[in-house]
Every structure is written in structure tokens, then in C-alpha cells.
Design an enzyme around this catalytic site. Structure first.
Site, mmCIF file in Angstrom:
data_model
loop_
_atom_site.group_PDB
_atom_site.id
_atom_site.type_symbol
_atom_site.label_atom_id
_atom_site.label_comp_id
_atom_site.label_asym_id
_atom_site.label_seq_id
_atom_site.Cartn_x
_atom_site.Cartn_y
_atom_site.Cartn_z
ATOM 1 N N GLU A 20 0.845 -1.193 0.000
ATOM 2 C CA GLU A 20 0.000 0.000 0.000
ATOM 3 C C GLU A 20 0.878 1.240 0.000
ATOM 4 O O GLU A 20 1.889 1.277 0.711
ATOM 5 C CB GLU A 20 -0.906 -0.019 1.231
ATOM 6 N N ASP A 69 -5.920 4.139 -8.650
ATOM 7 C CA ASP A 69 -6.165 5.544 -8.975
ATOM 8 C C ASP A 69 -6.197 5.632 -10.493
ATOM 9 O O ASP A 69 -5.256 5.211 -11.163
ATOM 10 C CB ASP A 69 -5.046 6.411 -8.407
ATOM 11 N N LYS A 73 -6.383 11.869 -16.867
ATOM 12 C CA LYS A 73 -5.805 12.781 -17.863
ATOM 13 C C LYS A 73 -4.604 12.127 -18.526
ATOM 14 O O LYS A 73 -3.749 11.544 -17.856
ATOM 15 C CB LYS A 73 -5.389 14.095 -17.206
ATOM 16 N N ASP A 105 -13.674 0.544 -11.656
ATOM 17 C CA ASP A 105 -14.980 1.124 -11.965
ATOM 18 C C ASP A 105 -14.849 2.236 -12.998
ATOM 19 O O ASP A 105 -15.779 3.008 -13.205
ATOM 20 C CB ASP A 105 -15.673 1.632 -10.693
#
Length: 162
Positions: A20, A69, A73, A105
Site C-alpha cells: 500500500e 487511482d 488525464k 470502476d
């Protein structure tokens, strides 16, 4: 962290390692592991983009890469951890029958991951429905998506011997 902890509780005879990048999450996992005396789980504050030099070849049965994440862009794509280099490391540490489980997602991330998987060539993948998905624990993000009726994509990648 909850997925990692709950999965380890369901299978106490197997070992689990969570990587993590958020130190707070790692500290929380470590506190639960210590408080509950869980001997089959470890969490490291670590970025997977650095590879896995501390893991032996063909030593891992399953790798989970869930809801990264998205860095949507184009100029930020370089920040995405999912890359040919990461897949090379995952391929190296997976056992011959090993699997890589992926969830997102964000449809654009799915397309990006398909492209990287094809470029790497070391994995065959298929989309998974609920009956194909053999994981018994849901992640927080998966539960959030279900509660808000946000579609998400599940993929199972099988290691191909090059």
C-alpha cells in the site's frame, strides 16, 4: 485493508502480503494484525512500481490489483502503476497456475489495462461475472459501487508460460 484482513481470516493456513502506498492505511492494517495476533498477514508501505525484488520467482498464487487511482488525464498516464514492467514482475512471482485479479470502476482504465496486458503478452484474461469470481470478500470500493449502482469490471488473468 479490510479485504486483506478478512480474506486472511477465512484462510488462516495461507499467507498474505499487502502493499500500500498510503502510510495511514498500512499503520491501520498493522495495528489490526498486531491486536488480533494474525500470524498470516503482513502489510508494507510500498509502491508496486518498484517491483518485487524481495519475492522469489514463482512463489505467489494470487495477485490482487483492485480499483487503482485512474489518473484519467493523458498527461498523468505515466503515474499509473499498471505497466508492462509491473506485469513482468507479477508474471515472474506468480506460480505457473497463478492468477491476477483486477477490478476497476473506470471503463477507460479497463481499456488501458487491456492494452498493457496485450502488449505484455504473458497473460490470458477474461471478464468475470459473480459466478466466475471465486473471492468471498468484497472490497470497500466494490461495496460502495454496489450500493450506488456504479458498474465495475472484474477480470481474471491467467499466467501464460512464455
Amino acid at each position: 485493508g479490510r479485504f486483506l484482513i478478512e480474506t486472511s481470516l477465512l484462510t488462516p493456513a495461507k499467507n498474505f502480503l499487502g502493499l500500500e502506498v498510503r502510510l495511514g492505511a498500512v499503520k491501520w492494517i498493522q495495528s489490526v494484525v498486531k491486536g488480533e495476533s494474525l500470524g498470516n498477514i503482513r502489510a508494507l508501505w510500498y509502491s508496486a512500481v518498484n517491483g518485487f525484488p524481495f519475492l522469489e520467482d514463482s512463489s505467489i498464487k494470487k495477485v490482487f490489483y483492485f480499483f487503482p487511482d485512474p489518473w484519467v488525464k493523458k498527461r498523468h498516464y505515466k503515474r499509473r502503476a499498471f505497466s508492462v514492467e509491473l506485469l513482468t514482475e507479477i508474471h515472474r512471482v506468480l506460480k505457473p497456475e497463478g492468477k491476477l485479479y483486477i477490478m476497476t470502476d473506470v471503463p477507460e482504465v479497463d481499456l488501458f489495462q487491456q492494452k498493457i496486458l496485450a502488449e505484455h503478452g504473458g497473460f490470458e484474461f477474461e471478464y468475470a461475472g459473480d459466478t466466475d469470481w471465486d473471492l468471498k470478500v468484497k472490497t470497500n470500493q466494490e461495496e460502495f459501487c454496489l450500493s450506488k449502482e456504479i458498474p465495475f469490471i472484474k477480470m481474471i488473468c491467467s499466467k501464460v508460460m512464455k
